[in-house]
Design a protein around this motif. Sequence first.
Motif, PDB file in Angstrom:
ATOM      1  N   GLN A 209      -6.264  -4.652  -2.857  1.00 45.71           N
ATOM      2  CA  GLN A 209      -6.753  -4.143  -2.142  1.00 45.71           C
ATOM      3  C   GLN A 209      -6.814  -4.384  -0.487  1.00 45.71           C
ATOM      4  O   GLN A 209      -7.178  -4.128   0.444  1.00 45.71           O
ATOM      5  CB  GLN A 209      -8.505  -3.288  -2.709  1.00 45.71           C
TER       6      GLN A 209
ATOM      7  N   TYR B  94      -3.088   5.278  -7.716  1.00 50.68           N
ATOM      8  CA  TYR B  94      -2.768   3.948  -7.747  1.00 50.68           C
ATOM      9  C   TYR B  94      -3.790   2.826  -7.680  1.00 50.68           C
ATOM     10  O   TYR B  94      -4.245   1.899  -8.763  1.00 50.68           O
ATOM     11  CB  TYR B  94      -1.527   3.175  -6.441  1.00 50.68           C
ATOM     12  N   GLU B  95      -4.912   3.432  -6.065  1.00 49.09           N
ATOM     13  CA  GLU B  95      -5.908   2.357  -6.630  1.00 49.09           C
ATOM     14  C   GLU B  95      -7.117   3.282  -8.097  1.00 49.09           C
ATOM     15  O   GLU B  95      -7.472   1.764  -8.262  1.00 49.09           O
ATOM     16  CB  GLU B  95      -6.664   2.695  -4.726  1.00 49.09           C
ATOM     17  N   GLU B  96      -6.801   3.940  -8.287  1.00 50.72           N
ATOM     18  CA  GLU B  96      -7.739   4.314  -9.532  1.00 50.72           C
ATOM     19  C   GLU B  96      -7.532   3.442 -10.247  1.00 50.72           C
ATOM     20  O   GLU B  96      -8.133   3.133 -11.309  1.00 50.72           O
ATOM     21  CB  GLU B  96      -7.706   5.054  -9.152  1.00 50.72           C
TER      22      GLU B  96
ATOM     23  N   ARG C  72      -1.755   7.337  -3.330  1.00 46.97           N
ATOM     24  CA  ARG C  72      -2.104   5.471  -3.168  1.00 46.97           C
ATOM     25  C   ARG C  72      -3.655   5.789  -3.521  1.00 46.97           C
ATOM     26  O   ARG C  72      -4.126   5.075  -3.997  1.00 46.97           O
ATOM     27  CB  ARG C  72      -2.617   5.661  -1.323  1.00 46.97           C
ATOM     28  N   THR C  73      -4.763   7.469  -3.408  1.00 47.33           N
ATOM     29  CA  THR C  73      -5.725   7.118  -4.547  1.00 47.33           C
ATOM     30  C   THR C  73      -5.152   7.287  -6.038  1.00 47.33           C
ATOM     31  O   THR C  73      -6.378   6.654  -6.456  1.00 47.33           O
ATOM     32  CB  THR C  73      -6.391   8.805  -4.233  1.00 47.33           C
TER      33      THR C  73
ATOM     34  N   LEU D 235      -5.984   0.687 -10.585  1.00 47.49           N
ATOM     35  CA  LEU D 235      -5.642  -0.855 -10.147  1.00 47.49           C
ATOM     36  C   LEU D 235      -7.635  -1.076 -10.707  1.00 47.49           C
ATOM     37  O   LEU D 235      -7.448  -1.982 -11.714  1.00 47.49           O
ATOM     38  CB  LEU D 235      -6.067  -1.185  -9.122  1.00 47.49           C
ATOM     39  N   MET D 236      -8.297  -0.337 -10.496  1.00 48.93           N
ATOM     40  CA  MET D 236      -9.292  -0.661 -10.339  1.00 48.93           C
ATOM     41  C   MET D 236     -10.010  -0.535 -12.032  1.00 48.93           C
ATOM     42  O   MET D 236     -10.883  -1.261 -12.273  1.00 48.93           O
ATOM     43  CB  MET D 236     -10.792  -0.252  -9.726  1.00 48.93           C
TER      44      MET D 236
ATOM     45  N   ASP E  23      -1.120  -4.438   5.364  1.00 48.62           N
ATOM     46  CA  ASP E  23      -0.317  -3.280   4.884  1.00 48.62           C
ATOM     47  C   ASP E  23       0.981  -3.924   5.540  1.00 48.62           C
ATOM     48  O   ASP E  23       1.242  -5.242   6.202  1.00 48.62           O
ATOM     49  CB  ASP E  23      -0.083  -2.000   5.585  1.00 48.62           C
TER      50      ASP E  23
ATOM     51  N   HIS F  29       0.629  -1.068   0.796  1.00 45.76           N
ATOM     52  CA  HIS F  29      -0.383   0.056   0.097  1.00 45.76           C
ATOM     53  C   HIS F  29       0.858   1.246  -0.127  1.00 45.76           C
ATOM     54  O   HIS F  29       1.535   1.187   0.974  1.00 45.76           O
ATOM     55  CB  HIS F  29      -1.232  -0.252   1.414  1.00 45.76           C
TER      56      HIS F  29
ATOM     57  N   ALA G 115      -6.157  -7.607  -8.986  1.00 45.98           N
ATOM     58  CA  ALA G 115      -6.348  -6.131  -8.285  1.00 45.98           C
ATOM     59  C   ALA G 115      -7.488  -5.847  -7.020  1.00 45.98           C
ATOM     60  O   ALA G 115      -6.811  -5.691  -5.914  1.00 45.98           O
ATOM     61  CB  ALA G 115      -6.759  -5.347  -9.554  1.00 45.98           C
ATOM     62  N   GLU G 116      -7.904  -6.788  -6.791  1.00 46.68           N
ATOM     63  CA  GLU G 116      -8.918  -6.760  -5.443  1.00 46.68           C
ATOM     64  C   GLU G 116      -8.466  -7.553  -4.765  1.00 46.68           C
ATOM     65  O   GLU G 116      -7.978  -6.425  -3.530  1.00 46.68           O
ATOM     66  CB  GLU G 116     -10.242  -7.407  -5.868  1.00 46.68           C
TER      67      GLU G 116
END
Length: 231
Positions: free
Chosen positions: A192, A162-164, A159-160, A166-167, A196, A152, A188-189
């Motif tokens: 997430q 990166y997560e965008e 981080r925001t 991923l999904m 950590d 993470h 990807a799931e």
Amino acid sequence: MTRATLDKQPHEVASMFDDVAANYDLTNDVLSLGQDRRWRKEVAKAVDARPGQKVLDLAAGTGTSSLPFARAGAYVVPCDFSLGMLREGKKRHAWLPLTAGDATRLPFRDGVFDAVTISFGLRNVQDTGAALRELYRVTRPGGRVVICEFSHPTWAPFRTVYEEYLMRALPPVARAVSSNPDAYVYLAESIQSWPDQPSLARLLQEAGWSKVAWRNLTGGIVALHRGIKAA
């Protein structure tokens, strides 16, 4: 085609990796924007394989991750529970002793290896603690573990973003380059939902490893955890 679920039933995960075996290394290179090569170089440095040492490379897939250890003169055993991955690896690296094995019930004696490592595979194991205890069991006293796994990012704005990726961005890219794009939605799931950096360090300590530490790579997208089996 199959997509594993987050309860990580071994047969589902193995079948998913069987499906993507042929293009797995290329797909990872594309999806990571080439960063996976850098990450694996850092793993090789951390393992620090020496001539004559025995190294277990768990979740080795096609065996590509094992090549740096072999080049260093170590005797490396690539181990994976996906038979499709191992068959693909046999086509490319027939000289490697590719071995089928479950991370929670490794087919090796106690205290065999000088170093054990697993890259991008621990989060796909149903019982993380059992896998870490098995790695501990097969390592000799004074031996070391190196775990490279998605983690993470530590900086919240990054981080925001990166997560965008991923999904939202990863699935369409996966559809273009992978034989089983749904598998990469699961991946990807699973990233997430993975613990950590401090949480994984605690799991290592609970499994018996000492001098546990970690280092973030690429801003924490990946973390490199290390530990020692006390002499």
